[in-house]
Design a protein around this motif. Sequence first.
Motif, PDB file in Angstrom:
ATOM      1  N   GLY A  79      43.759  42.197  44.371  1.00 59.26           N
ATOM      2  CA  GLY A  79      45.054  42.418  44.883  1.00 59.26           C
ATOM      3  C   GLY A  79      45.041  42.677  46.128  1.00 59.26           C
ATOM      4  N   ASP A  80      46.143  42.575  47.173  1.00 61.56           N
ATOM      5  CA  ASP A  80      46.235  42.407  48.659  1.00 61.56           C
ATOM      6  C   ASP A  80      46.822  44.075  48.923  1.00 61.56           C
ATOM      7  N   SER A  81      47.498  44.658  47.833  1.00 62.69           N
ATOM      8  CA  SER A  81      48.076  45.906  48.445  1.00 62.69           C
ATOM      9  C   SER A  81      47.856  47.157  47.303  1.00 62.69           C
ATOM     10  N   ALA A  82      47.636  48.268  47.726  1.00 62.24           N
ATOM     11  CA  ALA A  82      47.610  49.284  46.729  1.00 62.24           C
ATOM     12  C   ALA A  82      48.919  49.700  46.262  1.00 62.24           C
ATOM     13  N   GLY A  83      48.442  50.328  44.888  1.00 61.07           N
ATOM     14  CA  GLY A  83      49.451  50.312  44.124  1.00 61.07           C
ATOM     15  C   GLY A  83      49.501  51.340  42.840  1.00 61.07           C
ATOM     16  N   SER A  84      48.649  52.849  43.297  1.00 60.02           N
ATOM     17  CA  SER A  84      48.207  53.586  42.248  1.00 60.02           C
ATOM     18  C   SER A  84      47.356  53.209  41.056  1.00 60.02           C
ATOM     19  N   ILE A  85      47.494  53.596  39.865  1.00 59.89           N
ATOM     20  CA  ILE A  85      46.512  53.471  38.996  1.00 59.89           C
ATOM     21  C   ILE A  85      45.846  51.849  38.655  1.00 59.89           C
ATOM     22  N   PRO A  87      45.698  48.511  36.563  1.00 52.36           N
ATOM     23  CA  PRO A  87      45.699  47.439  37.434  1.00 52.36           C
ATOM     24  C   PRO A  87      46.849  47.058  38.349  1.00 52.36           C
ATOM     25  N   PHE A  88      47.492  48.101  39.080  1.00 49.00           N
ATOM     26  CA  PHE A  88      48.631  47.812  39.694  1.00 49.00           C
ATOM     27  C   PHE A  88      48.230  47.740  41.237  1.00 49.00           C
ATOM     28  N   TYR A  89      47.954  46.373  41.807  1.00 50.05           N
ATOM     29  CA  TYR A  89      47.533  46.322  42.977  1.00 50.05           C
ATOM     30  C   TYR A  89      47.930  45.083  43.749  1.00 50.05           C
ATOM     31  N   GLY A  90      49.453  45.109  43.888  1.00 49.35           N
ATOM     32  CA  GLY A  90      50.197  44.025  44.763  1.00 49.35           C
ATOM     33  C   GLY A  90      49.992  42.846  44.029  1.00 49.35           C
ATOM     34  N   THR A  91      49.783  41.662  45.136  1.00 50.21           N
ATOM     35  CA  THR A  91      49.843  40.218  44.822  1.00 50.21           C
ATOM     36  C   THR A  91      48.589  39.963  44.577  1.00 50.21           C
ATOM     37  N   SER A  92      48.317  38.954  43.518  1.00 50.58           N
ATOM     38  CA  SER A  92      46.624  38.640  43.025  1.00 50.58           C
ATOM     39  C   SER A  92      46.353  37.498  44.089  1.00 50.58           C
ATOM     40  N   SER A  93      45.093  37.282  44.153  1.00 53.61           N
ATOM     41  CA  SER A  93      44.520  36.320  44.793  1.00 53.61           C
ATOM     42  C   SER A  93      43.669  35.347  44.112  1.00 53.61           C
ATOM     43  N   ARG A  94      43.811  33.874  44.189  1.00 51.35           N
ATOM     44  CA  ARG A  94      42.892  32.947  43.690  1.00 51.35           C
ATOM     45  C   ARG A  94      41.404  32.894  44.300  1.00 51.35           C
ATOM     46  N   THR A  95      41.466  33.273  45.653  1.00 54.62           N
ATOM     47  CA  THR A  95      40.158  33.132  46.410  1.00 54.62           C
ATOM     48  C   THR A  95      38.769  33.618  45.737  1.00 54.62           C
ATOM     49  N   ALA A  96      37.865  33.040  46.347  1.00 55.69           N
ATOM     50  CA  ALA A  96      36.784  33.723  45.983  1.00 55.69           C
ATOM     51  C   ALA A  96      35.733  33.367  47.158  1.00 55.69           C
ATOM     52  N   GLU A  97      34.579  34.095  47.456  1.00 54.58           N
ATOM     53  CA  GLU A  97      33.777  34.037  48.427  1.00 54.58           C
ATOM     54  C   GLU A  97      32.293  34.506  48.136  1.00 54.58           C
ATOM     55  N   ALA A  98      31.303  34.095  48.708  1.00 52.47           N
ATOM     56  CA  ALA A  98      29.861  34.463  48.370  1.00 52.47           C
ATOM     57  C   ALA A  98      29.181  35.035  49.360  1.00 52.47           C
ATOM     58  N   THR A 114      43.207  30.438  38.333  1.00 53.43           N
ATOM     59  CA  THR A 114      44.478  31.383  38.115  1.00 53.43           C
ATOM     60  C   THR A 114      44.260  32.632  39.056  1.00 53.43           C
ATOM     61  N   ALA A 115      45.341  32.933  39.959  1.00 56.40           N
ATOM     62  CA  ALA A 115      45.093  34.283  40.766  1.00 56.40           C
ATOM     63  C   ALA A 115      45.005  35.333  39.751  1.00 56.40           C
ATOM     64  N   ARG A 116      44.226  36.532  39.977  1.00 56.79           N
ATOM     65  CA  ARG A 116      44.351  37.549  39.211  1.00 56.79           C
ATOM     66  C   ARG A 116      43.606  38.728  39.738  1.00 56.79           C
ATOM     67  N   GLU A 136      47.940  38.520  36.594  1.00 55.23           N
ATOM     68  CA  GLU A 136      48.613  37.284  37.270  1.00 55.23           C
ATOM     69  C   GLU A 136      50.131  37.834  38.189  1.00 55.23           C
ATOM     70  N   SER A 137      49.868  38.048  39.389  1.00 53.08           N
ATOM     71  CA  SER A 137      51.053  38.729  40.053  1.00 53.08           C
ATOM     72  C   SER A 137      51.224  37.885  41.424  1.00 53.08           C
ATOM     73  N   GLY A 138      52.604  37.821  41.501  1.00 52.29           N
ATOM     74  CA  GLY A 138      52.998  37.323  42.846  1.00 52.29           C
ATOM     75  C   GLY A 138      54.405  37.626  42.778  1.00 52.29           C
ATOM     76  N   ASP A 139      55.326  36.823  43.615  1.00 54.40           N
ATOM     77  CA  ASP A 139      56.678  37.234  44.166  1.00 54.40           C
ATOM     78  C   ASP A 139      57.849  37.165  42.914  1.00 54.40           C
ATOM     79  N   THR A 140      57.452  36.490  41.855  1.00 53.29           N
ATOM     80  CA  THR A 140      58.033  36.238  40.671  1.00 53.29           C
ATOM     81  C   THR A 140      57.720  36.718  39.311  1.00 53.29           C
TER      82      THR A 140
END
Length: 296
Positions: A79-85, A87-98, A114-116, A136-140
């Motif tokens: 997730g891109d922003s903190a939100g307490s406990i 799994p409340f972590y903002g908007t989820s991302s589909r990206t990955a990196e190594a 799937t973003a998660r 799976e979190s986003g604007d809607t």
Amino acid sequence: TTPHYAHTATKLQNGEVLVRGGFGSGIDCEDLGNPATAIAELYHPTTGAFESIGRMAEGRGGHTATLLANGKVLIAGGGDSAGSILPFYGTSSRTAEAYDPATGAFTPTGSMVTARFGHTATLLSDGKVLIAGGVESGDTVSQTTPTAELYDPSTGTFTPTGSLAVARAGHTATLLNDGKVLIAGGLTDTRDPALGTPTAEIYDPSTGTFSRTGDMGVAREAHTATLLANGAVLIAGGGLSSPTLFAEIYDPSTGSFTPTGAMGTGRVGHTATLLPDGRVLVAGGGYFLASAEIYK
């Protein structure tokens, strides 16, 4: 060098520990609304020191980090922003990196289907990585997902696999000795921390399918699941609304959970580590516990 929570810590093949991401402004314990960090650092056991080694491609918290057979580390989602406990972590991302320890570089790899965040990532016996569940979190939309996918290090791509029987986040995923994966517990609805589930299921890599197994004795999320030396799994703690003392053992041969000794302290978001002598060290947890105990 930087405060972190909802981060990951991965022991590399050379014995060093890669710590990356999470939240940590130092303002408060929850960092509500603050952005995730992309900062990464290495812990050097020989000196007992942490070293800042640069940044990931993007900030993320509540993500996963998996040590691959080739020594690299797969970092996925978050997730891109903190939100307490969890799994409340903002908007989820589909990206990955190594992360490549040989070069010290983070390199983008294929994106998830799937973003998660709040999901699990399990290294399978064939070297692929099972990504399962999460939010799976986003604007809607902001809901737990039953979707799962496989990452193939040889191609750097994610492909869908069978769906979970129960959508969940904040669950556990444990590779069993037979190569199957035990998925247990988690939140079924992120809007209510009381909506944990006692359900469990098994992922079979040979068929790419999930199937229900026995239920746990209590619903739990943000718990731990530890593979013991005898092949059984110790399930301990969890329960965001009311941390439980209750612990139980999953027996893969019967597909059932049975009670075992209770913990001395109810814990959530703690750690459980299998020691060389077969005992399990259970430590910390919310909220701000400094205590630890041994399971044997």
